[in-house]
Write a protein that holds these residues in place. Sequence first.
Motif, short mmCIF file in Angstrom:
data_model
loop_
_atom_site.label_atom_id
_atom_site.label_comp_id
_atom_site.label_asym_id
_atom_site.label_seq_id
_atom_site.Cartn_x
_atom_site.Cartn_y
_atom_site.Cartn_z
N ARG A 100 0.78 -1.08 0.05
CA ARG A 100 0.02 -0.16 -0.10
C ARG A 100 0.66 1.18 0.09
NH1 ARG A 100 -4.59 -1.89 4.30
NH2 ARG A 100 -5.40 -3.32 3.01
N TYR A 101 2.18 1.22 -0.08
CA TYR A 101 3.04 2.16 -0.24
C TYR A 101 3.50 2.60 -1.57
CZ TYR A 101 2.62 2.22 4.82
OH TYR A 101 2.44 2.49 6.13
N LEU A 102 3.89 3.73 -1.47
CA LEU A 102 4.49 4.14 -2.94
C LEU A 102 5.93 4.72 -2.72
CD1 LEU A 102 1.46 6.25 -4.21
CD2 LEU A 102 2.31 4.01 -4.91
N ILE A 103 6.83 4.25 -3.43
CA ILE A 103 8.37 4.71 -3.47
C ILE A 103 8.40 5.69 -4.45
CG2 ILE A 103 10.97 3.68 -3.48
CD1 ILE A 103 9.53 1.13 -2.54
N PHE A 104 8.92 6.84 -4.16
CA PHE A 104 9.26 7.96 -5.10
C PHE A 104 10.79 8.16 -5.28
CE2 PHE A 104 4.92 8.68 -3.67
CZ PHE A 104 4.35 8.84 -4.95
N PHE A 105 11.26 8.04 -6.53
CA PHE A 105 12.84 8.13 -6.66
C PHE A 105 13.12 8.72 -7.83
CE2 PHE A 105 11.32 4.27 -8.81
CZ PHE A 105 12.02 4.21 -9.70
N SER A 106 14.35 9.07 -8.05
CA SER A 106 15.00 9.60 -9.10
C SER A 106 16.55 8.86 -9.26
CB SER A 106 14.97 11.16 -8.89
OG SER A 106 15.69 11.56 -7.97
#
Length: 105
Positions: free
Chosen positions: A70-76
Amino acid sequence: MAKNAQLEFSEWARKDLLGIARYIARDNPQRARSFVNELRQQCALLLEQPGLGIARPDLAEDLRQLPFGRYLIFFSETDCGILVERVLHSARNISSQFEESSTEK
């Protein structure tokens, strides 16, 4: 990606992980540790496959999003490897979380 690529967590991502651990630990401290470790392992996969997830230009330039439960990992992707920007529950107002983190940099 370079062989010696590094996985880094922004200050916001570190705070997010700590908040997730504290929330889960209220009911199950052992699961809190294991879940955060699983999240970190998912992030480590990004070093091998930085193209995972979907682009999120609506939130920030060059930002990608990868779901984990249920989590979202935001990355670059950076010159040195992968920078995990945020780790947020999918029920949160995501755009407001990014507005908050960009105003406090």
